[in-house]
Design an enzyme around this catalytic site. Sequence first.
Site, PDB file in Angstrom:
ATOM      1  N   SER A   1       0.853  -1.198   0.000  1.00 46.67           N
ATOM      2  CA  SER A   1       0.000   0.000   0.000  1.00 46.67           C
ATOM      3  C   SER A   1       0.883   1.241   0.000  1.00 46.67           C
ATOM      4  O   SER A   1       1.983   1.225   0.576  1.00 46.67           O
ATOM      5  CB  SER A   1      -0.864   0.019   1.265  1.00 46.67           C
ATOM      6  OG  SER A   1      -1.579   1.244   1.335  1.00 46.67           O
TER       7      SER A   1
ATOM      8  N   TYR B   1      -1.932  -0.322  10.083  1.00 51.99           N
ATOM      9  CA  TYR B   1      -1.991  -0.665   8.657  1.00 51.99           C
ATOM     10  C   TYR B   1      -0.706  -0.225   7.956  1.00 51.99           C
ATOM     11  O   TYR B   1      -0.096  -0.999   7.211  1.00 51.99           O
ATOM     12  CB  TYR B   1      -3.220  -0.001   8.025  1.00 51.99           C
ATOM     13  CG  TYR B   1      -3.454  -0.426   6.596  1.00 51.99           C
ATOM     14  CD1 TYR B   1      -3.904  -1.711   6.297  1.00 51.99           C
ATOM     15  CD2 TYR B   1      -3.218   0.442   5.541  1.00 51.99           C
ATOM     16  CE1 TYR B   1      -4.114  -2.109   4.979  1.00 51.99           C
ATOM     17  CE2 TYR B   1      -3.426   0.060   4.224  1.00 51.99           C
ATOM     18  CZ  TYR B   1      -3.874  -1.219   3.953  1.00 51.99           C
ATOM     19  OH  TYR B   1      -4.077  -1.615   2.656  1.00 51.99           O
TER      20      TYR B   1
HETATM   21  N1  LIG Z   1      -8.692  -0.757  -1.741  1.00 52.89           N
HETATM   22  C1  LIG Z   1      -7.700   0.048  -1.426  1.00 52.89           C
HETATM   23  O1  LIG Z   1      -7.871   1.284  -1.415  1.00 52.89           O
HETATM   24  C2  LIG Z   1      -6.347  -0.507  -1.085  1.00 52.89           C
HETATM   25  C3  LIG Z   1      -5.294   0.395  -0.937  1.00 52.89           C
HETATM   26  C4  LIG Z   1      -4.026  -0.092  -0.619  1.00 52.89           C
HETATM   27  C5  LIG Z   1      -3.802  -1.452  -0.483  1.00 52.89           C
HETATM   28  N2  LIG Z   1      -4.850  -2.322  -0.636  1.00 52.89           N
HETATM   29  C6  LIG Z   1      -4.561  -3.750  -0.464  1.00 52.89           C
HETATM   30  O2  LIG Z   1      -5.071  -4.472  -1.552  1.00 52.89           O
HETATM   31  C7  LIG Z   1      -5.398  -5.807  -1.139  1.00 52.89           C
HETATM   32  C8  LIG Z   1      -6.816  -6.137  -1.593  1.00 52.89           C
HETATM   33  O3  LIG Z   1      -7.721  -5.278  -0.918  1.00 52.89           O
HETATM   34  P1  LIG Z   1      -9.152  -4.884  -1.510  1.00 52.89           P
HETATM   35  O4  LIG Z   1      -9.218  -3.402  -1.484  1.00 52.89           O
HETATM   36  O5  LIG Z   1      -9.419  -5.603  -2.758  1.00 52.89           O
HETATM   37  O6  LIG Z   1     -10.083  -5.396  -0.298  1.00 52.89           O
HETATM   38  P2  LIG Z   1     -11.359  -6.360  -0.261  1.00 52.89           P
HETATM   39  O7  LIG Z   1     -12.304  -6.026  -1.356  1.00 52.89           O
HETATM   40  O8  LIG Z   1     -11.834  -6.293   1.150  1.00 52.89           O
HETATM   41  O9  LIG Z   1     -10.726  -7.810  -0.546  1.00 52.89           O
HETATM   42  C9  LIG Z   1      -9.878  -8.427   0.380  1.00 52.89           C
HETATM   43  C10 LIG Z   1      -9.590  -9.854  -0.058  1.00 52.89           C
HETATM   44  O10 LIG Z   1      -8.716 -10.455   0.906  1.00 52.89           O
HETATM   45  C11 LIG Z   1      -9.269 -11.692   1.329  1.00 52.89           C
HETATM   46  N3  LIG Z   1      -8.929 -11.924   2.731  1.00 52.89           N
HETATM   47  C12 LIG Z   1      -9.173 -11.118   3.799  1.00 52.89           C
HETATM   48  N4  LIG Z   1      -8.731 -11.699   4.933  1.00 52.89           N
HETATM   49  C13 LIG Z   1      -8.196 -12.894   4.560  1.00 52.89           C
HETATM   50  C14 LIG Z   1      -7.574 -13.952   5.267  1.00 52.89           C
HETATM   51  N5  LIG Z   1      -7.411 -13.926   6.605  1.00 52.89           N
HETATM   52  N6  LIG Z   1      -7.127 -15.022   4.561  1.00 52.89           N
HETATM   53  C15 LIG Z   1      -7.294 -15.071   3.244  1.00 52.89           C
HETATM   54  N7  LIG Z   1      -7.882 -14.121   2.512  1.00 52.89           N
HETATM   55  C16 LIG Z   1      -8.327 -13.043   3.171  1.00 52.89           C
HETATM   56  C17 LIG Z   1     -10.760 -11.592   1.087  1.00 52.89           C
HETATM   57  O11 LIG Z   1     -11.253 -12.890   0.807  1.00 52.89           O
HETATM   58  P3  LIG Z   1     -12.408 -13.653   1.646  1.00 52.89           P
HETATM   59  O12 LIG Z   1     -13.107 -12.625   2.494  1.00 52.89           O
HETATM   60  O13 LIG Z   1     -13.286 -14.234   0.588  1.00 52.89           O
HETATM   61  O14 LIG Z   1     -11.668 -14.677   2.416  1.00 52.89           O
HETATM   62  C18 LIG Z   1     -10.842 -10.695  -0.146  1.00 52.89           C
HETATM   63  O15 LIG Z   1     -10.809 -11.464  -1.323  1.00 52.89           O
HETATM   64  C19 LIG Z   1      -5.227  -5.825   0.388  1.00 52.89           C
HETATM   65  O16 LIG Z   1      -3.960  -6.387   0.712  1.00 52.89           O
HETATM   66  C20 LIG Z   1      -5.257  -4.357   0.760  1.00 52.89           C
HETATM   67  O17 LIG Z   1      -4.565  -4.081   1.953  1.00 52.89           O
HETATM   68  C21 LIG Z   1      -6.113  -1.880  -0.935  1.00 52.89           C
END
Ligand SMILES: NC(=O)c1ccc[n+]([C@@H]2O[C@H](COP(=O)([O-])OP(=O)(O)OC[C@H]3O[C@@H](n4cnc5c(N)ncnc54)[C@H](OP(=O)(O)O)[C@@H]3O)[C@@H](O)[C@H]2O)c1
Length: 268
Positions: free
Chosen positions: A130, A143
């Site tokens: 991130s 975070y």
């Molecule tokens: N969206 C943003 O603005 C943003 C910014 C910076 C970084 N990120 C990073 O991008 C990545 C994806 O985030 P996203 O925004 O797409 O969030 P999201 O829509 O909440 O998706 C998160 C994913 O992670 C999985 N997950 C959560 N906890 C888990 C666990 N304990 N074991 C295995 N899988 C798990 C969930 O799968 P299930 O619930 O189906 O298990 C889901 O598929 C993350 O690492 C996040 O920190 C996101």
Amino acid sequence: MDRKIVLITGGSSGIGKSIGNFLHEKGYTVYGTSRNPDNVKDSVFPLVQLDVRDSESIAKAVQEVVTKSGRIDVLINNAGVGITGPLEEIPAEEIKNNFDTNVFGPIAVMKAVLPYMRNQKAGLIINVTSIAGYMGLPYRSVYSASKGALELITEALRMEVKNFGISITNVAPGDFATNIATRRYHAPLIEGSPYEESYGRTLRMMDEHVDSGSNPEKMAQAVYNIIKTDVPNVHYKVGAFMQKFSIVLKRILPDKVYEKLLMNHYKL
Ligand SMILES: NC(=O)c1ccc[n+]([C@@H]2O[C@H](COP(=O)([O-])OP(=O)(O)OC[C@H]3O[C@@H](n4cnc5c(N)ncnc54)[C@H](OP(=O)(O)O)[C@@H]3O)[C@@H](O)[C@H]2O)c1
């Protein structure tokens, strides 16, 4: 058509789902993961059960992919969760859970996949970190720290496995419109807390930033470009200009000036 075998942790939602859909369309063999794959009805690529906090489920998932496809060419360590709150008020178990998911989880998945990649003498690991991992952000201390930790793990591991033909890189997203804000742990706003007003204000800003964030397809395109690159960089940043520029500012500005900018931005 490219038939690389790709494993994406957290393929059920948001960025992971977008990357999976994109690579599937490009002809890659994609496996995603979910803690509860049976609850996900609309996935265009198979989802295997995996919780990054459970080493047995990691071993089973990796074994399933290798049994079905014979190898893993690309691992995308995408699964992760958000956490917000005044550090003083975040319960210790929530801090631990965040590190278990965002740091120890991806490490465990890499440890499970690396032996296969070493045997193949080839492989690519993309760790989704991130932009928040490049600086300590107020009310996002845990975070920022978890994502910063994964950035450094990647930097170090990259040098350890280069001679085995394995590449590792970080991709740091800015704000993307996904479910992350609704699913993250929010320390509750405590009435009468000394942090109530400023945390409440910052929390509203953070949620607005995610809601108005970029389309996750931008991340999918970036990941696709990395997979097509012969020698990937150590770090990639994907997001709005100002979010990426904030990293440059941190590098060039004196610490106190940078801190002032952040405090003005969050009206602290
Ligand atoms: N969206 C943003 O603005 C943003 C910014 C910076 C970084 N990120 C990073 O991008 C990545 C994806 O985030 P996203 O925004 O797409 O969030 P999201 O829509 O909440 O998706 C998160 C994913 O992670 C999985 N997950 C959560 N906890 C888990 C666990 N304990 N074991 C295995 N899988 C798990 C969930 O799968 P299930 O619930 O189906 O298990 C889901 O598929 C993350 O690492 C996040 O920190 C996101």
